[in-house]
Write a protein that holds these residues in place. Structure first.
Motif, mmCIF file in Angstrom:
data_model
loop_
_atom_site.group_PDB
_atom_site.id
_atom_site.type_symbol
_atom_site.label_atom_id
_atom_site.label_comp_id
_atom_site.label_asym_id
_atom_site.label_seq_id
_atom_site.Cartn_x
_atom_site.Cartn_y
_atom_site.Cartn_z
ATOM 1 N N UNK A 240 0.834 -1.205 0.000
ATOM 2 C CA UNK A 240 0.000 0.000 0.000
ATOM 3 C C UNK A 240 0.871 1.259 0.000
ATOM 4 N N UNK A 241 0.361 2.335 -0.634
ATOM 5 C CA UNK A 241 1.179 3.542 -0.759
ATOM 6 C C UNK A 241 1.621 4.079 0.590
ATOM 7 N N UNK A 242 2.766 4.743 0.563
ATOM 8 C CA UNK A 242 3.286 5.371 1.786
ATOM 9 C C UNK A 242 2.665 6.755 1.916
ATOM 10 N N UNK A 313 -2.750 4.070 -7.677
ATOM 11 C CA UNK A 313 -2.603 4.630 -9.024
ATOM 12 C C UNK A 313 -2.406 6.140 -8.922
ATOM 13 N N UNK A 314 -3.177 6.754 -8.047
ATOM 14 C CA UNK A 314 -3.072 8.193 -7.851
ATOM 15 C C UNK A 314 -1.694 8.540 -7.279
ATOM 16 N N UNK A 315 -1.263 7.741 -6.324
ATOM 17 C CA UNK A 315 0.020 8.002 -5.677
ATOM 18 C C UNK A 315 1.170 7.875 -6.673
ATOM 19 N N UNK A 320 4.018 9.069 -3.540
ATOM 20 C CA UNK A 320 3.453 7.977 -2.752
ATOM 21 C C UNK A 320 3.780 6.557 -3.119
ATOM 22 N N UNK A 321 4.202 6.272 -4.336
ATOM 23 C CA UNK A 321 4.411 4.879 -4.688
ATOM 24 C C UNK A 321 5.708 4.751 -5.450
#
Ligand code: GLU
Length: 323
Positions: A240-242, A313-315, A320-321
């Motif tokens: 999961x994104x940070x 996907x947004x991150x 974020x990713x």
């Protein structure tokens, strides 16, 4: 046919108080398993005793409970797959290591960090890659060179592409010899490396779903490689994104990622933290206070996954990713 319920875990390292980023991972790991009617384990990753702090363990358990999470197995509640502290599990790691050693999947490496860096920068080395250039790969494994320092043990990676299907970010492919290189499974001070300990623990504890931060995504093929070599089952992975700051950097203490203990001391209610963390992943549309149980009641396994995929996907478009 009986379907075994999924088993998940949260596996913090007790190096200090939990931060919002840790809590978000713990919350999602818990939601995922509770929505699926599964079994949740808390495992403390205190293998590196020089970095771990005994007082952090109690604090972590307390903070997670304060947030509203619960677990079916863990250091305080026991369970059939214990011990739940990695520092007490070395017999399992010794066993796995002997298996790898007997199968000649690992070899002793006498290089210092400097040797590895120099060789990697040599004309035919993989410049600045940080990837082990293979200095000790072909030495006899049973006799140390004269005056050799204590050996670390490295896993001999095959030259193949390993693909892991991440449940959130999709396929992750690494060419093991080019992108990863022979990696350390036991350090020269005899401490087992994270990769080995985590792979062995996840398998022996029957973990079916590993939910953790995206910073660990790149280490997944190494863990799968070890599991395959040891003939152990491979879990599903969800990275999961940070939590990132406005500049796309991982949120740190300096940027206001306060320890949970500090937030508690300031009188913050757990509902505020749960609401904020859930909204930051778009699990709920607006940041509103709610308990972990209330959040659970608003989601299903399918909506949780859908929203995590969207958040990742947004991150990846900006922050974020890690790519
Ligand atoms: N102990 C690791 C950490 O706190 C997590 C390991 C894992 O989830 O695989 O970052």
């Amino acid at each position: 046919m009986t379907v075994t319920p999924p088993k998940g875990r949260y596996a913090p390292s007790p190096t200090g108080p939990l931060h919002l980023g840790n809590l978000r991972t713990a919350l999602v790991a818990w939601l995922h398993i509770r929505l699926a009617g599964g079994h949740f384990i808390l495992r403390i990753e205190d293998l590196d005793q020089t970095r771990s702090r005994a007082e952090s363990i109690g604090q972590i358990l307390e903070d997670l409970r304060w947030l509203g999470l619960d677990w079916d197995e863990g250091p305080d509640v026991g369970g059939p797959c214990g011990p739940y502290l990695q520092s007490q599990r070395s017999a399992f790691y010794d066993d796995a290591f002997s298996q790898l050693r007997n199968a000649r999947r690992v070899f002793p490496c006498y290089c210092s960090r400097k040797d590895v860096a120099l060789a990697a920068n040599a004309p035919h080395g993989r410049e600045n890659s940080g990837i082990y250039p293979g200095n000790c790969r072909h030495l006899a494994t049973d006799t140390a060179p004269p005056n050799a320092r204590a050996a670390a043990w490295r896993y001999r990676v095959p030259s193949h592409r390993l693909e892991v299907l991440d449940q959130i970010s999709g396929p992750l492919i690494q060419t093991m010899d080019v992108e990863v290189g022979d990696f350390v499974v036991r350090r020269a001070d005899r401490l087992y490396a994270y990769q080995l300990a985590v792979a062995v623990d996840d398998a022996l504890m029957g973990i079916t779903d590993v939910v953790r931060g995206a910073d660990l995504r790149d280490s997944t093929p190494r863990q799968v490689e070890l599991l395959n070599s040891l003939g152990l089952p491979v879990p599903r992975y969800w990275h999961i994104p940070l939590i990132m700051d406005a500049l796309g950097r991982r949120l740190s203490k300096r940027d206001g990622d306060q320890g949970v203990t500090a937030l508690r001391q300031q009188g913050r209610a757990p509902q505020h933290i749960v609401g904020r963390l859930a909204a930051s992943l778009n699990l709920i549309p607006d940041d509103e206070p709610l308990s972990a149980r209330e959040l659970l009641a608003r989601l299903t396994s399918a909506t949780l996954r859908e929203r995590l995929i969207a958040a990742a996907a947004q991150a990846s478009h900006g922050t974020g990713y890690p790519q």
